[in-house]
Write an enzyme that holds these catalytic residues in place. Structure first.
Site, short mmCIF file in Angstrom:
data_model
loop_
_atom_site.label_atom_id
_atom_site.label_comp_id
_atom_site.label_asym_id
_atom_site.label_seq_id
_atom_site.Cartn_x
_atom_site.Cartn_y
_atom_site.Cartn_z
N THR A 126 -10.86 -31.56 -19.91
CA THR A 126 -12.52 -31.17 -19.30
C THR A 126 -13.58 -32.39 -18.62
OG1 THR A 126 -14.64 -30.53 -20.17
CG2 THR A 126 -12.84 -31.03 -21.99
N ASP A 128 -15.53 -32.42 -19.88
CA ASP A 128 -17.11 -32.90 -21.22
C ASP A 128 -16.44 -33.67 -21.72
OD1 ASP A 128 -18.71 -30.98 -19.74
OD2 ASP A 128 -18.46 -29.24 -21.28
N ARG A 172 -21.80 -28.76 -21.52
CA ARG A 172 -22.22 -27.16 -22.54
C ARG A 172 -22.36 -27.76 -24.34
NH1 ARG A 172 -21.30 -22.22 -21.72
NH2 ARG A 172 -20.95 -22.47 -19.92
N GLN A 275 -20.27 -32.58 -10.20
CA GLN A 275 -19.97 -33.65 -11.25
C GLN A 275 -18.06 -33.96 -11.31
OE1 GLN A 275 -22.40 -33.68 -15.21
NE2 GLN A 275 -23.56 -32.06 -13.16
O1 F6P Z 1 -15.82 -26.86 -18.73
C1 F6P Z 1 -16.51 -27.31 -17.85
C2 F6P Z 1 -17.86 -27.48 -17.33
O2 F6P Z 1 -17.96 -28.01 -16.09
C3 F6P Z 1 -19.38 -27.33 -18.39
O3 F6P Z 1 -19.12 -28.20 -18.79
C4 F6P Z 1 -20.29 -26.05 -17.87
O4 F6P Z 1 -20.51 -25.78 -18.49
C5 F6P Z 1 -18.89 -24.77 -17.39
O5 F6P Z 1 -17.95 -25.68 -16.59
C6 F6P Z 1 -19.62 -24.63 -15.68
O6 F6P Z 1 -18.78 -23.44 -15.98
P1 F6P Z 1 -18.68 -22.41 -14.67
O7 F6P Z 1 -17.51 -23.20 -13.34
O8 F6P Z 1 -17.90 -21.23 -14.48
O9 F6P Z 1 -19.87 -21.81 -14.11
#
Ligand code: F6P
Length: 343
Positions: A126, A128, A172, A275
């Site tokens: 991740t 994150d 998140r 990112q």
């Molecule tokens: O899980 C990683 C992440 O990039 C989080 O930082 C973010 O909130 C989420 O995924 C966004 O998800 P999606 O690509 O489904 O909008």
């Protein structure tokens, strides 16, 4: 020949292809057959897979994303999906599965292990960096390098136009990206999910900075940051399959409030999926490679129910239940370092 499956679930992440490549290369060296399950758990529900050989993983190391595709499909959402998944595990004659993902994907893996699909090992992924029991997840290093470069670039406009620029980054539940890229990029205020936003305090810091002659400021905000209790500011709430709110928009709100309260011209820049995209850094390629090799070693040793992890500079394995029990939030020692530069 025993067959190993590999899947990548959740948000795509730089370094996924290095894990896939390492699993295939090491797997072949150890005499396993490897198949790639397409689009995370969805592929196992639908028996959607592809054979992976040395040719299929040739040249993928520098590529972002995942050659297997991904999804946020949760097999525990529907009883019939879960049954199909279990049946396909048997039909595909999988000896073991390498599940590469974050809290959701690995949370499903942990549940499946309890439900009798025992031969699974996890690989933490991740941007994150919020998975427990590992110092780093791959993808994070690439994300903070991109975010840092963006902050550097935004400084140019902030300084030339005497503006405040609010930079919204991903994060998140945890503000690792905001804190790290904020320190590296010289942010004047960093707002993270772990600490509710006190907008008056933010404005005081900015005013203090401007009072000492500065005519521009950079505020970095993690998308999951929230205002202090009692705030009247609300955000739109759309849920994904794992019940998570689709985030984005906090930067806009912070920018409006700061401009209103300080009178300084303010702009916002949302970095979003930039990112997560593009080529992984050397650090993420190396970490993904080490994780992939270790995952196959664990299978060879029949050490199932484990997640590979980084501890210091060593690759270790940990209980997948422990790793998915709770998230790893920002180390306040690191945040306090960032705070020394606020205002
Ligand atoms: O899980 C990683 C992440 O990039 C989080 O930082 C973010 O909130 C989420 O995924 C966004 O998800 P999606 O690509 O489904 O909008």
């Amino acid at each position: 020949m025993q067959r190993i499956g590999i899947l990548t679930g959740g948000g795509d992440c730089p370094g996924l292809n290095s894990v896939i490549r390492a699993v295939v290369r090491k797997g072949y060296n150890e005499g396993y057959e490897i198949i790639g399950i397409k689009n995370g758990w969805k592929g196992l529900i639908e028996a959607d897979f592809t054979k992976l050989d040395l040719t299929s993983v040739s040249g993928i190391l520098p590529k972002g994303g995942t050659i297997l595709g991904t999804s946020r499909t949760n097999p525990y959402k529907k009883e019939t999906d879960l049954e199909k998944l279990k049946q396909n595990f048997k039909n595909l004659e999988l000896y073991a599965l390498v599940a590469v993902g974050g809290e959701d994907t690995l949370g499903v893996a942990a549940r499946l292990i309890k439900d009798g699909i025992t031969n699974i090992v996890g690989v933490p992924k991740t941007i994150d960096n919020d998975l427990s029991c590992t110092d780093y997840t791959f993808g994070f290093d690439t994300a903070i390098n991109i975010a840092t470069e963006c902050i550097d670039r935004l400084h140019t406009t902030a300084e030339s136009h005497h503006r405040i620029i609010v930079v919204e980054v991903m994060g998140r539940h945890a503000g690792w990206i905001a804190t790290s890229a904020g320190i590296a990029g010289g942010a004047d205020v960093i707002l993270i999910p772990e600490i509710p936003i006190d907008i008056d305090e933010v404005c005081n810091l900015i005013k203090k900075r401007h009072n000492r002659g500065k005519t521009f400021s950079i505020i970095v905000v993690a998308e999951g940051a929230k205002f202090k209790e009692g705030s009247l500011i609300t955000q739109e709430e759309k849920l994904d399959e794992f019940g998570h709110v689709r985030l984005g928009g906090i930067g806009d709100i912070v920018a409006k409030e700061v401009e209103k309260r300080t009178g300084f011209e303010t702009r916002v820049s949302v970095l979003g999926h930039i990112q997560r995209g593009g080529s992984p850094t050397a650090f993420d390629r190396i970490l993904g490679t080490r994780f992939g090799i270790k995952a196959v070693e664990l299978i060879k040793q029949k050490k199932f129910g484990r997640m590979v992890a980084l501890s210091g500079n060593k690759i270790i394995d940990v209980d997948i239940n422990e790793a998915t029990k709770e998230l790893k939030t920002v180390d306040m020692e690191l945040y306090n370092i960032a705070k020394e530069f606020f205002g």
